[in-house]
Motif scaffolding. Structure first.
Motif, mmCIF file in Angstrom:
data_model
loop_
_atom_site.group_PDB
_atom_site.id
_atom_site.type_symbol
_atom_site.label_atom_id
_atom_site.label_comp_id
_atom_site.label_asym_id
_atom_site.label_seq_id
_atom_site.Cartn_x
_atom_site.Cartn_y
_atom_site.Cartn_z
ATOM 1 N N PRO A 36 1.206 -1.571 -0.124
ATOM 2 C CA PRO A 36 0.125 -0.020 -0.153
ATOM 3 C C PRO A 36 1.304 1.035 0.056
ATOM 4 C CG PRO A 36 0.172 -0.741 2.371
ATOM 5 C CD PRO A 36 0.137 -2.128 1.740
ATOM 6 N N VAL A 37 0.304 2.629 -0.283
ATOM 7 C CA VAL A 37 0.978 3.530 -0.309
ATOM 8 C C VAL A 37 1.567 4.174 0.759
ATOM 9 C CG1 VAL A 37 -1.109 4.541 -0.614
ATOM 10 C CG2 VAL A 37 0.661 5.869 -1.946
ATOM 11 N N SER A 38 0.005 4.497 1.265
ATOM 12 C CA SER A 38 0.729 4.418 3.264
ATOM 13 C C SER A 38 1.076 3.711 3.993
ATOM 14 C CB SER A 38 -0.769 5.187 3.743
ATOM 15 O OG SER A 38 -0.131 6.164 2.929
ATOM 16 N N ILE A 39 2.476 3.775 5.300
ATOM 17 C CA ILE A 39 2.609 2.405 5.622
ATOM 18 C C ILE A 39 2.329 2.724 7.137
ATOM 19 C CG2 ILE A 39 4.565 0.482 6.057
ATOM 20 C CD1 ILE A 39 5.879 1.707 3.475
ATOM 21 N N ILE A 40 1.888 2.024 8.062
ATOM 22 C CA ILE A 40 1.892 2.731 9.111
ATOM 23 C C ILE A 40 2.955 2.406 9.735
ATOM 24 C CG2 ILE A 40 -0.914 2.551 8.961
ATOM 25 C CD1 ILE A 40 -0.765 -0.804 10.550
ATOM 26 N N PRO A 41 3.424 2.605 10.745
ATOM 27 C CA PRO A 41 4.082 2.152 12.314
ATOM 28 C C PRO A 41 3.761 0.726 12.091
ATOM 29 C CG PRO A 41 3.470 4.243 13.068
ATOM 30 C CD PRO A 41 1.708 3.524 11.571
ATOM 31 N N GLY A 42 5.299 0.061 11.812
ATOM 32 C CA GLY A 42 5.586 -1.031 12.037
ATOM 33 C C GLY A 42 5.406 -2.113 10.756
#
Length: 227
Positions: A192-198
């Motif tokens: 995905p284009v955005s990556i959450i912490p971890g």
């Protein structure tokens, strides 16, 4: 006598304002005076949704002793008679270029029905800064190969090791031959284009439209913002 004194006072004020404005302009120019160099660049024609573009891609190198932020690359395009036909600017892929580091850039000039430029000049300007980039997104498990159509593919995984969400992540690949000559610059939007912490994301880059077999390549992670 009093009127002459007032006129002199007005002239002094005007001269003072002029000096302040001139000083501010010179200060801005001083802040923008950096050791930025266009290390290498390529150009080619590309058609996107039936629109022809003259594309310039390249690398900006920071040879200064300080980091540089908001680096802007300007291309001035000329016809065969040396007349300016267009001017286009873009920001480098990396918001902050560390001392001794590099960043890719790309400029797309829509041609419509006009002929391609005969030549172009490139200038890079940025601001020195004490800020450090957020290097939270790591590249892992990279693989590269030549696909059946002759394009050099590079794919891998992205891991967000920081405390904030990485928004609008893109990976750029710069391909070189055995002598260090620039062959191509390509990119892919993370999925995905955005990556959450971890979190984890993927990328898959092709050297299209260049059929090459690079001896070396460098990968850059561009993040629009952290939040």
């Amino acid at each position: 006598m009093e009127r002459k004194t007032k006129i002199k006072s007005i002239l002094v004020i005007l001269l003072s304002l002029s000096a302040i404005i001139n000083c501010e302009t010179q200060c801005d120019l001083a802040r923008e005076k950096t050791y930025l160099k266009i290390k290498a660049h390529i150009s080619f024609l590309e058609s996107i949704e039936n629109v022809s573009f003259y594309v310039v891609k390249g690398i900006v190198q920071n040879n200064g002793t300080k980091n540089v932020i908001f680096t802007n690359v300007t291309a001035t395009f000329y016809d065969k008679d040396g007349e300016t036909i267009a001017v286009s600017s873009t920001r480098t892929a990396l918001n902050i270029i560390k001392s001794g580091a590099e960043s890719p850039f790309e400029i797309y000039l829509a041609l419509h029905s006009s002929p391609a430029p005969w030549r172009y000049d490139l200038v890079a300007v940025g601001l020195e800064t004490d800020r450090e980039p957020y290097d939270f997104v790591e590249i892992r498990n990279v693989k590269s190969w030549i696909d059946r159509e002759g394009f050099h593919r590079v794919n891998g995984e992205l891991y967000n090791m920081g405390p904030m969400i990485a928004r609008s992540v893109k990976v750029i690949c710069i391909y070189y031959d055995s002598e260090g000559k620039l062959l191509a610059i390509s990119d892919d939007i993370a999925n995905p284009v955005s990556i959450i912490p971890g979190g984890r994301s993927h990328f898959d880059i092709s050297s299209y439209p260049f059929r090459i077999e690079a001896e070396k390549y460098d990968l850059f992670v561009s993040v629009r913002r952290f939040e």
